[in-house]
Design a protein around this motif. Structure first.
Motif, short mmCIF file in Angstrom:
data_model
loop_
_atom_site.label_atom_id
_atom_site.label_comp_id
_atom_site.label_asym_id
_atom_site.label_seq_id
_atom_site.Cartn_x
_atom_site.Cartn_y
_atom_site.Cartn_z
N TYR A 208 -47.25 -4.68 82.16
CA TYR A 208 -47.94 -3.60 82.99
C TYR A 208 -47.94 -4.17 84.74
N SER A 209 -46.63 -4.36 84.84
CA SER A 209 -46.10 -4.55 86.26
C SER A 209 -45.97 -3.40 87.15
N ARG A 210 -45.94 -3.31 88.36
CA ARG A 210 -45.60 -2.05 89.17
C ARG A 210 -44.36 -1.57 88.99
N GLU A 211 -43.54 -2.40 88.79
CA GLU A 211 -42.16 -1.91 88.64
C GLU A 211 -41.95 -1.12 87.33
N ALA A 212 -42.36 -1.55 86.19
CA ALA A 212 -42.39 -1.19 84.95
C ALA A 212 -43.10 0.52 85.02
N MET A 213 -44.39 0.51 85.66
CA MET A 213 -45.04 1.73 85.72
C MET A 213 -44.32 2.90 86.51
N THR A 214 -43.55 2.28 87.80
CA THR A 214 -42.53 3.11 88.45
C THR A 214 -41.40 3.92 87.53
N LYS A 215 -40.76 3.03 86.93
CA LYS A 215 -39.72 3.51 86.17
C LYS A 215 -40.24 4.38 85.02
N ARG A 216 -41.35 4.27 84.53
CA ARG A 216 -41.96 5.29 83.38
C ARG A 216 -41.99 6.36 84.00
N PHE A 217 -42.42 6.47 85.28
CA PHE A 217 -42.66 7.80 86.04
C PHE A 217 -41.25 8.34 86.33
N GLU A 218 -40.34 7.62 86.91
CA GLU A 218 -39.19 8.11 87.37
C GLU A 218 -38.59 8.86 86.04
N ALA A 219 -38.38 8.16 85.09
CA ALA A 219 -37.76 8.61 83.76
C ALA A 219 -38.35 9.89 83.30
N GLY B 211 -49.93 0.28 86.42
CA GLY B 211 -49.19 -0.97 86.51
C GLY B 211 -49.66 -1.55 87.75
N VAL B 212 -49.68 -2.80 87.83
CA VAL B 212 -50.35 -3.74 89.10
C VAL B 212 -49.12 -4.43 89.84
N ASP B 213 -49.38 -4.43 91.04
CA ASP B 213 -48.31 -5.38 92.06
C ASP B 213 -48.53 -6.71 91.68
N THR B 214 -47.91 -7.29 90.74
CA THR B 214 -47.86 -8.78 90.25
C THR B 214 -47.69 -9.67 91.61
N SER B 215 -46.69 -9.26 92.42
CA SER B 215 -46.20 -9.98 93.38
C SER B 215 -47.36 -10.42 94.54
N ARG B 216 -48.54 -9.55 94.45
CA ARG B 216 -49.80 -9.78 95.42
C ARG B 216 -50.37 -11.09 94.96
N PHE B 217 -50.13 -11.59 93.65
CA PHE B 217 -50.93 -12.57 92.91
C PHE B 217 -50.10 -13.82 92.78
N LYS B 218 -49.29 -14.02 93.84
CA LYS B 218 -48.22 -15.15 93.39
C LYS B 218 -49.05 -16.62 93.64
N ARG B 219 -49.98 -16.61 94.69
CA ARG B 219 -50.83 -17.62 94.52
C ARG B 219 -51.94 -17.70 93.67
N PHE B 220 -52.07 -18.60 92.81
CA PHE B 220 -53.22 -18.53 91.64
C PHE B 220 -53.14 -20.06 90.88
N MET B 221 -54.39 -20.32 90.66
CA MET B 221 -54.53 -21.57 89.86
C MET B 221 -55.34 -21.09 88.83
N LEU B 222 -55.40 -21.57 87.50
CA LEU B 222 -55.98 -21.28 86.24
C LEU B 222 -57.34 -21.70 86.80
#
Length: 387
Positions: A366-377, A189-200
């Motif tokens: 593919y967010s970091r949160e989704a990845m972490t939940k996969r491993f925890e479970a 997963g990737v930390d999507t919060s690091r990419f809040k500032r963006f333009m297409l």
């Protein structure tokens, strides 16, 4: 290795924990760096819910400044100072590790890379750790006959192998002889919060940047990207190529850069700590690798909303939804990348559409949160199984 098999090192260190207690997981790797596997490991450790999983970290070496600087602050860490397994201090390192495990009582050991597997897996079993997991997130392109032989020798000490792609599982089963039930796929997963500032991306500009984030290693095919740039610049002089990354190929690539006469139209930026900032300045992001598992760089390209061109290797097609979120090209086909760049320059709306679709896909799956939940479970399910 024979020293590690000595009976006097057989000290049980764990007891089954009540289901309400956090699962104790010890992660083991050679050292820390900003490479993909190490970055994913650190992200996992930092994002684990401590009420569900209690992590510890063992570094075979880890004495260099960069590795020390990257150590997670809220996780117990031990450095063994072991640079070579066949060395005089291997037995002392094993004793130190045994003592550490007696203190933290891990239920699961998760090992990365070959030396950590060879050293840690047998010792973990002798110390009574319930489950040993080995991580292999590449497709084994670099494995020699020696590595495969040692892998077979350590296999009896490994309960399960983790990989991050279906292609990786297939490689382990067909090439390494692993049983399908002994391989689990847990995606990055990737930390999507690091990419809040963006333009297409805007490929209609007078200067269009083509970017790549990669270690300077043969498998990443940066030399091929340089030849691609030479051909693309002949047709599209508005392009500027930049590569963020460092590695053992730098001197070779600098010579090729001079031979091709790329000048200031192709820049090797070196290591870049602010990858989101680098990608904000890029319109087209290229992944020219010969081989990948689940590419962290590609996940970052998508989170940044870039127009992506990637070789059709590993999980790239899966991540890009078979071309709906970016352009897939055959591995090693430099002409195909030149053609794809030209198509994105000719159709800015399509380039922007790829960027928007890629960003939505990463956020959803593919967010970091989704990845972490996969491993925890996975960890909790693993320790709940009968021994």
């Amino acid at each position: 290795m024979s020293a590690l098999l000595a009976p006097r090192l057989m000290f049980p260190v764990t007891a089954p924990a009540p289901a309400t207690e956090p699962v104790r997981v010890c992660f083991m790797i050679d050292r820390l760096s900003r490479a993909g596997t190490e970055t994913q490991l650190l992200a996992l450790i930092r994002s684990l819910d401590r009420s569900r999983v209690q992590p510890t970290l063992v570094l075979l070496d880890g004495e260099d400044d960069l590795s020390r600087d990257l150590e997670p602050a809220d996780c117990p860490v031990v450095r063994l100072g072991l640079r070579k397994l066949a060395s005089a201090n291997a037995l002392a390192a094993a004793r130190r590790l045994r003592t550490f495990w007696q203190q933290c009582r891990p239920e699961i050991l998760q090992v990365y890379f070959t030396d950590s597997a060879y050293f840690g897996a047998p010792l973990a079993k002798m110390c009574g750790i319930r489950k040993v997991l080995r991580v292999r997130n590449n497709l084994g392109y670099w494995l020699t006959r020696r590595h495969r032989l040692l892998g077979k020798l350590v296999r009896p000490f490994v309960d399960l192998t983790l990989t991050n792609t279906d292609a990786g599982k297939q490689a382990l089963v067909t090439r390494d002889g692993a049983a399908p039930d002994d391989v689990a796929v847990l995606e990055n997963g990737v930390d999507t919060s690091r990419f809040k500032r963006f333009m297409l991306p805007d490929t209609s500009k007078k200067l269009v940047k083509v970017g790549c984030v990669a270690n300077l290693r043969t498998v990443k095919n940066i030399d091929g990207l340089m030849r691609t740039a030479k051909a693309a610049l002949a047709k599209h002089p508005q392009l500027l190529f930049e590569v963020a990354g460092e590695g053992e190929q730098r001197a070779q690539l600098e010579r090729l850069h001079a031979d091709l006469g790329l000048g200031d139209r192709f820049v090797l930026r070196g290591s870049v700590s602010d990858v989101p900032g680098f990608l904000r300045g890029v319109d087209i992001a290229v992944l020219p690798s010969h081989s990948e598992g689940m590419s962290n760089a590609l996940l970052e390209y998508m989170a940044a909303g870039r127009a992506v061109i990637a070789t059709d290797v590993g999980a790239n097609a899966q991540l890009l939804d078979n071309g709906r979120c970016g352009v897939l090209v055959p591995s090693g086909d430099e002409a195909a990348i030149v053609s794809a760049i030209g198509a994105l320059l000719a159709n800015p709306l399509q380039a922007a559409g790829y960027g928007a679709a890629a960003r939505r896909r990463v956020a959803a799956e593919y967010s970091r949160e989704a990845m972490t939940k996969r491993f925890e479970a996975y960890y909790r399910n693993l320790v709940s199984r009968p021994a």
